[in-house]
Design an enzyme around this catalytic site. Structure first.
Site, mmCIF file in Angstrom:
data_model
loop_
_atom_site.group_PDB
_atom_site.id
_atom_site.type_symbol
_atom_site.label_atom_id
_atom_site.label_comp_id
_atom_site.label_asym_id
_atom_site.label_seq_id
_atom_site.Cartn_x
_atom_site.Cartn_y
_atom_site.Cartn_z
ATOM 1 C CG HIS A 244 126.548 -42.146 86.977
ATOM 2 N ND1 HIS A 244 125.296 -42.466 86.543
ATOM 3 C CD2 HIS A 244 126.378 -41.286 88.019
ATOM 4 C CE1 HIS A 244 124.398 -41.845 87.286
ATOM 5 N NE2 HIS A 244 125.028 -41.112 88.189
ATOM 6 C CE LYS B 185 116.089 -52.315 91.794
ATOM 7 N NZ LYS B 185 116.555 -53.660 92.075
#
Lengths: 189, 230
Positions: free
Chosen positions: A39, A104
């Site tokens: 990222h 999550k």
């Protein structure tokens, strides 16, 4: 999961707009795996006006760092990682055109706001299902940043990959609402 | 004096680390199954059942249960009357971790430096905790500490007036803040000591106590409904 909604990326605004928290989805097709390190590199490219290693418009990003594939498998264990690691980068990826991320745990308010602004969703896979979710990944390859090892940018072909909508494009939060509902139910009981 | 083979330490660490990643602890499996029945939310029950099925699948296919095969945490309880046939105890532990990583296709999860990064490539070094105890035995406990759980760790320096109530309150706050970020169900290990450093390295670590049993000096009633890897 017979009641699940099918998602086939690339996703359009309309595919995402109708999803609401708690909806179960199954994903079929190509998704991309990336964690913190990939990222960081992708956001640097965007900040410099450069193209990403792969076109992620309408794409689904899966926050995962899999274990290596043993012989005869496409990939090793491949469950979701904790999404807060990517909170610093996610708004930029949604602004670019990513339509869904899978991880999550909680997202921060900046991520939740960016989902509304850019019509996108945050999905959760069940944390801990590393072996089970590995079976939904039929093909896997590293498409960029191989030097990052497990944290590289991955391309996965998935079949019936199950997830739940945790934050939708209306700004709702399944964790927050779910905890409120259950706090009341348990208080009554 | 008793002589223990350094090479046996390597083999033991290797085998235990592989096992920790692939084979569910029977007490833990029972805790999962129990929780899958007692959990009030239907979705919670479903997810707990999925976790049980996942552990069975992992063992059947010889795959790690979770992609986070952890940081190898190795507790060595070393008797003072033990000597080793070869030097290099710590290297033997690291070699065991290295071999488990390669043979079991575990994930390389450690970086050389938290800021400069750079993966070490073989999941070493192990985090070794050494306790010297009376006797001529060596006890080795290996845990695969997932970083999703490690991220939720908290340390607090408390004033004496906080007491047991303060400790309980801190525990509940920490659990609530962790929420769904680490994979449920969770094992809560709480260590207390005179210094913050010591509190996190107490003998064998509170998370290695078998389910349903108490630590040696419990001051709080323990109710373990759920649990997962340390």
């Amino acid at each position: 999961m017979s009641d699940a909604i099918e998602l086939r990326p690339p996703l359009k605004d309309a595919d995402v707009a109708s999803l609401k928290i708690g909806d179960r989805v199954v994903i079929r097709g190509t998704i991309y795996g990336a964690r913190d390190a990939a990222h960081k590199k992708m956001v640097e490219l965007l900040d410099h006006g450069q193209p990403l290693p792969v076109d992620l418009h309408g794409g689904i990003l899966y926050y995962v760092g899999p274990t290596p594939a043993p012989p005869g498998r496409a990939i090793g264990a491949a469950g979701p990682t904790t999404s807060l690691r990517m909170d610093a980068y996610a708004p930029r990826m949604y602004e670019y055109g990513v339509k869904a991320t899978i991880g999550k745990g909680y997202r921060n308010q900046a991520v939740i706001d960016s989902l509304v602004k850019h019509k996108a969703v945050y999905l959760i896979a069940v944390g801990g299902l590393g072996a089970t979710l590995s079976g939904c990944i039929k093909a896997a390859k590293v498409i960029a940043y191989p030097e990052l090892g497990t944290e590289a940018l991955w391309e996965f072909h998935v079949e019936d990959f199950p997830a739940i909508v945790a934050n939708d494009s209306q700004g709702r939060d399944a964790y927050k609402e779910g905890q409120e509902v259950w706090a009341k139910k348990l208080a009554v009981a | 004096m008793r002589t223990i083979s350094t090479d046996q330490v390597r083999q033991t660490v290797r085998d235990l680390y592989k096992q920790a990643c692939v084979v569910i602890n029977p007490e833990l499996k029972a805790a999962f199954a129990k929780a899958a029945q007692e959990e009030p939310s239907p979705q919670g029950r479903e997810i707990l059942s999925m976790l049980v099925a996942n552990s069975e699948l992992a063992q059947r296919e010889n795959l790690p249960m979770c992609q986070d095969t952890g940081i190898a945490v190795v507790f060595l309880e070393l008797g003072e009357d033990v000597r080793f046939d070869q030097p290099g105890l710590l290297e033997a532990v690291n070699q065991g971790v290295r071999e488990a990583h390669k043979e079991q296709y575990l994930r390389a999860s450690l970086v050389k430096d938290p800021l400069r990064r750079g993966n070490t490539g073989d999941n070493t070094p192990a985090m070794v905790h050494l306790d010297l105890v009376p006797g001529d035995h060596l006890k080795i406990v290996v845990g695969a500490k997932g970083t999703g759980a490690e991220n939720m760790s908290k340390t607090k320096i408390m004033s004496p007036s906080a007491g047991v109530e303060g400790a309980k309150q801190f525990l509940l706050e920490t659990v609530k803040a962790a929420g769904p970020n680490a994979c449920p169900p969770l094992v809560l290990g709480m260590g207390s000591a005179v210094t913050s450093r010591r509190s996190r390295s107490s003998r064998s670590g509170p998370c290695t106590v078998p389910w349903g049993r108490r630590t040696r000096t419990p001051t709080m009633p323990i109710s373990r409904r759920n649990g997962s890897r340390p």
